[in-house]
Design an enzyme around this catalytic site. Sequence first.
Site, mmCIF file in Angstrom:
data_model
loop_
_atom_site.group_PDB
_atom_site.id
_atom_site.type_symbol
_atom_site.label_atom_id
_atom_site.label_comp_id
_atom_site.label_asym_id
_atom_site.label_seq_id
_atom_site.Cartn_x
_atom_site.Cartn_y
_atom_site.Cartn_z
ATOM 1 N N GLY A 27 0.778 -1.206 0.037
ATOM 2 C CA GLY A 27 0.068 0.014 -0.054
ATOM 3 C C GLY A 27 0.940 1.194 -0.083
ATOM 4 N N SER A 29 3.963 1.706 -1.247
ATOM 5 C CA SER A 29 4.428 1.544 -2.321
ATOM 6 C C SER A 29 3.426 1.998 -3.427
ATOM 7 C CB SER A 29 4.987 0.130 -2.858
ATOM 8 O OG SER A 29 5.883 -0.221 -2.031
ATOM 9 N N ALA A 35 2.264 9.248 -5.839
ATOM 10 C CA ALA A 35 2.700 10.731 -5.512
ATOM 11 C C ALA A 35 3.756 10.683 -6.801
ATOM 12 C CB ALA A 35 3.301 10.608 -4.304
ATOM 13 N N GLY A 36 4.539 9.970 -7.086
ATOM 14 C CA GLY A 36 5.646 9.932 -8.116
ATOM 15 C C GLY A 36 4.760 10.502 -9.648
ATOM 16 N N PHE A 42 8.425 12.053 -13.930
ATOM 17 C CA PHE A 42 8.013 10.541 -13.807
ATOM 18 C C PHE A 42 6.781 10.530 -14.797
ATOM 19 C CE2 PHE A 42 5.915 7.262 -11.940
ATOM 20 C CZ PHE A 42 7.024 6.201 -11.706
ATOM 21 N N ARG A 43 6.109 11.035 -14.949
ATOM 22 C CA ARG A 43 4.814 10.902 -15.954
ATOM 23 C C ARG A 43 5.647 10.719 -17.321
ATOM 24 N NH1 ARG A 43 1.740 15.039 -13.485
ATOM 25 N NH2 ARG A 43 2.313 16.450 -14.789
ATOM 26 N N GLN A 44 6.432 11.697 -17.754
ATOM 27 C CA GLN A 44 6.995 11.402 -19.002
ATOM 28 C C GLN A 44 7.995 10.220 -19.322
ATOM 29 O OE1 GLN A 44 9.405 14.788 -19.179
ATOM 30 N NE2 GLN A 44 7.787 16.309 -19.862
ATOM 31 N N GLU A 80 14.320 8.202 -10.796
ATOM 32 C CA GLU A 80 13.694 9.585 -10.916
ATOM 33 C C GLU A 80 12.760 9.501 -9.563
ATOM 34 O OE1 GLU A 80 12.622 12.985 -11.490
ATOM 35 O OE2 GLU A 80 13.591 12.004 -13.144
ATOM 36 N N GLU A 96 14.589 28.100 2.529
ATOM 37 C CA GLU A 96 15.706 29.021 2.195
ATOM 38 C C GLU A 96 16.684 28.262 1.648
ATOM 39 O OE1 GLU A 96 15.958 26.676 5.901
ATOM 40 O OE2 GLU A 96 14.549 28.002 5.354
#
Length: 131
Positions: A27, A29, A35-36, A42-44, A80, A96
């Site tokens: 779960g 993972s 999230a990735g 990551f989508r590309q 990635e 900062e």
Amino acid sequence: MNLHDPGLPANAQKLRTGLDRVWHAAGYSLAGLRAGWEEPAFRQEAVASIVLLPAAFWIGRGWVEVGLLAGSVLLVMIVELLNTGIETAIDRIGPEWNHLSKRAKDMGSAAVLLSLLLCAGLWLAALAARL
């Protein structure tokens, strides 16, 4: 079992064993993959893998070549995700500028670059061998 006992680890996952631990780890993972997916890079890479992973079976001349081609694509995605994890942890510390934060982020980015170069090199060598 009282999870608020001061003698217990802060992470409840450490108390799980067997299939319960595997189930919860899976779960976590999947949550990491979701999230990735929110990260454009990551989508590309994931979209490229939809093309490249099947192509590895067509281009590769044996299981070793197929494994190297497919593995190099997956390695880019793994690196990635790790880079995104580093950047997220650094960003959590504070907005900062800090030379150590920059260094960590730059090294993560360099790792992605090296994984992309490795992947491209393997794919170009495999394609050249097929010509």
